[in-house]
Write an enzyme that holds these catalytic residues in place. Structure first.
Site, short mmCIF file in Angstrom:
data_model
loop_
_atom_site.label_atom_id
_atom_site.label_comp_id
_atom_site.label_asym_id
_atom_site.label_seq_id
_atom_site.Cartn_x
_atom_site.Cartn_y
_atom_site.Cartn_z
N GLU A 34 32.37 -36.55 42.16
CA GLU A 34 31.11 -36.26 42.72
C GLU A 34 30.46 -36.92 44.00
O GLU A 34 30.70 -38.13 43.41
CB GLU A 34 29.85 -35.87 41.72
CG GLU A 34 29.01 -36.83 41.25
CD GLU A 34 27.45 -36.59 40.76
OE1 GLU A 34 27.04 -36.36 42.33
OE2 GLU A 34 27.32 -36.80 39.62
N LYS A 43 20.26 -37.21 31.34
CA LYS A 43 19.30 -38.03 30.60
C LYS A 43 18.22 -38.16 30.65
O LYS A 43 17.59 -36.80 30.25
CB LYS A 43 18.83 -38.38 32.37
CG LYS A 43 20.20 -39.10 33.29
CD LYS A 43 19.51 -39.49 34.09
CE LYS A 43 20.95 -40.64 34.34
NZ LYS A 43 21.31 -40.55 35.97
N1 PSU Z 1 21.83 -36.90 36.77
C1 PSU Z 1 22.61 -38.23 37.06
N2 PSU Z 1 23.02 -39.01 38.17
C2 PSU Z 1 22.88 -37.63 38.69
C3 PSU Z 1 22.91 -36.92 38.99
C4 PSU Z 1 22.02 -36.76 37.44
O1 PSU Z 1 22.75 -39.31 36.46
O2 PSU Z 1 23.38 -38.63 40.37
C5 PSU Z 1 22.97 -35.44 39.91
C6 PSU Z 1 23.96 -35.37 39.89
O3 PSU Z 1 24.64 -34.96 40.98
C7 PSU Z 1 23.47 -33.49 39.11
C8 PSU Z 1 22.38 -33.40 40.03
O4 PSU Z 1 24.89 -32.85 39.42
O5 PSU Z 1 21.76 -34.41 40.77
C9 PSU Z 1 21.44 -32.66 39.13
O6 PSU Z 1 20.39 -32.63 40.24
P1 PSU Z 1 19.24 -31.23 39.58
O7 PSU Z 1 18.53 -32.13 38.83
O8 PSU Z 1 18.75 -31.05 41.18
O9 PSU Z 1 20.16 -29.62 39.90
#
Ligand code: PSU
Ligand code: MN
Length: 305
Positions: free
Chosen positions: A27, A161
């Site tokens: 990603e 996380k």
């Molecule tokens: N969790 C991490 N690092 C990240 C992300 C999530 O530890 O960089 C990023 C990933 O790209 C994940 C996104 O898909 O954040 C999720 O964002 P949201 O909660 O807005 O869907």
């Protein structure tokens, strides 16, 4: 083999897909919204090198100039790593970024969509998005979870996380019918920490067994993805008890600052980085490397089948 007209492939990725050799998708939100320049670009290239050492070809995914780029050359990686107004793309805004020619990085959800379009079945990331704490009133649940339900890509992560509500995140995955595999562990990891306190619904101990389960899902016509939770290497972990204080503080600060919507996850991760004095970044790099190595082994096992 016909290629999707909106995908543009790096030459090595195209050659590997053509020959049926293993490829691992990566990603790009972590590059644009997860780490500062130049560590972001250095880390991205290091993770790609780990995939290569494992016998697979890495394909970092992003949206540029109206196309989904599958594998980034040096100029593209540098452009992405330095850029400021990069869109953080999920399922909802992927088409907009393509049609408007915007520069966009892909979250877990968008990377899964693009990987599947490109014909790639294995994807390594750091952590997935999930159910945010307080979701009962904010309704903030990452689109990553829905995507895992629908798109047939195996996602290797280090868990979700501790900024999230982990029990609710895994409840939702169960409801959506997403298999969650603890790799070599009985308890799911929580990103920076090895012990997330939640029993792993499925435990598998080697890449061939994971590839076999993915194949059985396809044979059964079940659709959707598989989530593999690979604990951070022991020497790099920050124990859960220690992270709890930083996470509580970051959440309180986010509320005070009125952070909402797409900004929530990057903001919280940035704040935790400050609060841990950079240690969370080191842990982050260690776990992504470990996930990339495991993803390569799974891709190799899948290609061998
Ligand atoms: N969790 C991490 N690092 C990240 C992300 C999530 O530890 O960089 C990023 C990933 O790209 C994940 C996104 O898909 O954040 C999720 O964002 P949201 O909660 O807005 O869907
Ligand atoms: Mn959200």
């Amino acid at each position: 083999m016909t290629r999707h007209p909106l995908c543009q492939f790096a030459p090595d990725v195209a050659a590997a897909l053509e020959a049926g050799r293993p490829v691992v998708a990566l990603e790009s939100t972590i590059i644009t919204h997860g780490m500062p320049f130049p560590q972001n670009v250095e880390t991205a290239r290091m993770v790609e090198a780990v995939v290569r050492e494992g016998g697979a070809v890495p394909a970092t995914i992003a949206v540029m100039d109206g196309l989904i780029r599958v594998g980034l050359g040096d100029a593209e990686m540098d452009r992405l790593g330095r850029a400021r107004d990069v869109l953080k793309l999920s399922r909802a805004d992927l088409a907009y970024a393509v049609s408007a020619g915007r520069l966009g990085s892909t979250t877990v959800a968008a990377t899964m969509i693009c990987a599947h379009l490109a014909g790639i079945g294995v994807f390594a990331t750091g952590g997935i998005g999930g159910v945010h704490r307080g979701a009962g009133s904010t309704f903030d649940i990452s689109a990553d979870l829905q995507e895992l339900a629908h798109t047939p890509v195996t996602v290797i992560c280090a868990g979700a996380k501790a900024i999230l509500d982990l029990p609710k995140t895994f409840e939702v995955l169960e409801t959506l019918g997403v298999p969650v595999v603890g790799y070599g562990v009985d308890v799911l990891p929580a990103f920076w920490s090895r012990d997330g306190g939640i029993p792993a619904p499925i435990r598998l101990d080697d890449p061939a067994a994971i590839a076999a389960m993915v194949a059985a899902r396809r044979a059964l016509g079940l659709g959707g993805g598989v989530l593999v939770a690979n604990p951070i290497p022991a020497e790099a972990e920050i124990p859960a008890a220690e992270m709890a204080g930083h996470v509580a503080r970051a959440l309180a600060d986010a509320e005070k600052a009125g952070v909402s919507a797409k900004q929530v996850t990057p903001w919280l991760l940035g704040r935790v980085l400050e609060l841990t004095g950079g240690r969370s970044l080191e842990a982050n790099i260690a776990l992504i490397r470990s996930n990339a190595a495991l993803a390569a082994r799974i891709a190799v096992a899948a290609a061998d089948r």
